[in-house]
Design an enzyme around this catalytic site. Structure first.
Site, mmCIF file in Angstrom:
data_model
loop_
_atom_site.group_PDB
_atom_site.id
_atom_site.type_symbol
_atom_site.label_atom_id
_atom_site.label_comp_id
_atom_site.label_asym_id
_atom_site.label_seq_id
_atom_site.Cartn_x
_atom_site.Cartn_y
_atom_site.Cartn_z
ATOM 1 N N GLY A 90 0.813 -1.203 0.000
ATOM 2 C CA GLY A 90 0.000 0.000 0.000
ATOM 3 C C GLY A 90 0.850 1.257 0.000
ATOM 4 O O GLY A 90 1.763 1.401 0.814
ATOM 5 N N GLY A 129 0.229 5.923 5.163
ATOM 6 C CA GLY A 129 1.089 5.152 6.057
ATOM 7 C C GLY A 129 2.223 4.462 5.332
ATOM 8 O O GLY A 129 3.384 4.553 5.726
ATOM 9 N N VAL A 136 -2.135 -7.698 -4.818
ATOM 10 C CA VAL A 136 -1.704 -8.804 -3.963
ATOM 11 C C VAL A 136 -2.744 -9.908 -4.026
ATOM 12 O O VAL A 136 -3.929 -9.668 -3.799
ATOM 13 C CB VAL A 136 -1.508 -8.322 -2.511
ATOM 14 C CG1 VAL A 136 -1.165 -9.500 -1.600
ATOM 15 C CG2 VAL A 136 -0.427 -7.262 -2.448
ATOM 16 N N GLU A 160 -17.528 18.818 3.044
ATOM 17 C CA GLU A 160 -16.665 19.520 2.092
ATOM 18 C C GLU A 160 -17.195 19.394 0.669
ATOM 19 O O GLU A 160 -17.188 20.384 -0.094
ATOM 20 C CB GLU A 160 -15.235 18.994 2.203
ATOM 21 C CG GLU A 160 -14.574 19.385 3.523
ATOM 22 C CD GLU A 160 -13.150 18.884 3.661
ATOM 23 O OE1 GLU A 160 -12.377 19.530 4.378
ATOM 24 O OE2 GLU A 160 -12.828 17.845 3.068
ATOM 25 N N ASP A 193 -5.651 2.454 8.340
ATOM 26 C CA ASP A 193 -7.043 2.011 8.464
ATOM 27 C C ASP A 193 -7.176 0.513 8.679
ATOM 28 O O ASP A 193 -8.160 0.055 9.269
ATOM 29 C CB ASP A 193 -7.821 2.400 7.194
ATOM 30 C CG ASP A 193 -7.898 3.903 7.004
ATOM 31 O OD1 ASP A 193 -7.488 4.635 7.924
ATOM 32 O OD2 ASP A 193 -8.357 4.350 5.940
#
Length: 432
Positions: free
Chosen positions: A12, A16, A80, A171, A301
């Site tokens: 990913g 992170g 993956v 938003e 997450d």
């Protein structure tokens, strides 16, 4: 013989995973970062792509460019298909197998429709770049259709329902309202701004539930000032692409539902055989190691990391970024024995020159909060070119009230254009 360099595989390239790989760049590790896309996406600004303010490339940083000077970091684009925790091996859709000494799972999250199949089939999401472009296309095409419709059909086409009163929903509702106010009077003489209905549907008792109640009330007032209907205490039961069925037998004729009501941990093609919480997040210890597999870390997450009070961290970018930096430091032997999340506050913007900001006990609203929001988002964008492009776009919009990115481009038409060019035609394909 020299000692082998430890192999780190990062699954990913979100907030992170990118932070972890960047911190390991130039260190004594062989790092491979795997993602299905060849770019890092700055997801907090997806709604600005969907509302025609920013171009997709302005919030996407090519991974190979990010790591062009990091000889020890390799980029692998693919899906993956399996993770063998016992053999310490990751399988990819191209048949490749990546062996690792350390694995970092940072696969993020996906939209959660909470089992509502009709909404999942017909609603529009706002979680990735493709969804943002699709939403932009849909809104523009809907306006075109409305310009040549009348009566109930026109009313339904001009009704836009946004489900979820969190930061993304607020938003986008504000940005869509401003898009309508800017574009319709100048370019759609057949339509009137007063005939456009934007409805923000929130199941709770207030919008921006993660903020102080006073900031949520301010946000609701600002949205209503922009012409947005804020519908609280309402839940969507179904949507069939023609009407929204709410609880209490309420119905809203509409051709557009934008779903921002929740996320869930993303699932790999082959699930990781490790312990998960009821919400589907991987159970980790105080150093973000997957329980039973100390060589595997989970961040962002996908991980059920907790704060000092034992509460699971929210599925937003700041915890993921801090976790990515912590894991890299831990692999380098430079981190404390426990991950500690430092809450740096919440930000949300409500249209032009209005925002809310909460940092500890400090609460800001209005223009000052909006400036804070601008500075923070520019700072965290990846790459000088993207920062410069976004800053220029915002400055131009602030002065000229312009929404320039409004070309409707579909992939099937792009294929047709490519075939025409290769066949020797003088067809000039559109540029986004």
């Amino acid at each position: 013989m020299g000692r082998a360099v430890p192999r780190v595989v990062v699954l990913g390239a979100g907030f992170g995973g990118l932070q972890c790989a960047r911190r390991l760049a130039g260190e004594a590790f062989d790092v491979t970062i795997v993602d299905r896309n060849n770019y890092h996406l700055f997801t907090p600004l997806l709604y600005q792509v969907a509302s025609c303010l920013l171009a997709p490339t302005e919030i996407a940083a090519p991974l190979r460019k990010v790591f062009r000077h990091a000889d020890n970091v390799h980029v692998h684009v693919g899906d993956v298909t399996g993770v063998d925790l016992d053999q310490r091996e990751v399988s990819l859709d191209g048949g490749e197998r990546l062996a690792y000494d350390h694995l970092v799972i940072a696969t993020g999250s996906t939209t959660n429709f909470f089992g509502n199949e009709s909404v999942a089939s017909h609603a529009l999401g706002l979680k990735d770049l493709g969804e943002a472009v699709n939403l932009r296309n849909h809104v523009l095409e809907t306006l075109e259709r409305a310009a040549h419709a009348d009566g109930d059909e026109r009313a339904a086409l001009l009704t836009f329902c946004i489900v979820g009163g969190g930061p993304t929903g607020v938003e986008y509702a504000g940005a869509l309202a401003e898009l309508v106010r800017l574009v319709l009077p100048l370019e759609y003489p057949e339509l009137q701004v007063a005939h456009v209905r934007i409805v923000l549907i929130e199941m709770g008792e207030r919008v921006l539930a993660s903020f102080h109640p006073s900031l949520g009330r301010y946000a609701a007032r600002e949205l209503e000032h922009l012409g947005v209907e804020v519908l609280l205490g309402a839940s969507v039961q179904s949507f069939d692409s023609e009407r929204v069925q709410l609880d209490g037998a309420r119905v809203i004729p509409s051709r557009t539902v934008v779903w921002t009501a929740g996320v869930r941990p993303a699932e790999l093609a082959a699930p990781v055989s490790a312990e998960r919480t009821r919400r589907g997040r991987l159970v980790v210890d105080e150093r973000l190691r997957v329980v039973g597999h100390p060589e595997v870390r989970a961040i962002g997450d996908i991980a059920a990391a907790v704060d000092a009070d034992g509460k699971e961290l929210p599925m937003v970018s700041p915890p993921a970024m801090q976790a990515g930096r912590y894991v890299a430091a831990d692999l380098l032997g430079r981190a404390p024995k426990r991950f500690h999340y430092r809450d740096k506050g919440n930000l949300a913007t409500i249209g032009r020159r209005a925002a809310v900001c909460e940092i500890g006990r400090l609460r800001l609203r209005g223009f000052i909060a909006w400036l804070t929001w601008l500075v923070v988002h520019i700072y965290y964008l990846i790459g000088f070119e993207n920062r410069a492009a976004v800053m220029f776009r915002w400055s131009w919009y602030y002065v000229r009230y312009e929404r320039p990115v409004r070309a409707v481009i579909h992939s099937d038409r792009a294929v047709g254009a490519d075939r025409a060019v290769r066949a020797g035609s003088d067809y000039d394909p559109p540029v986004p």
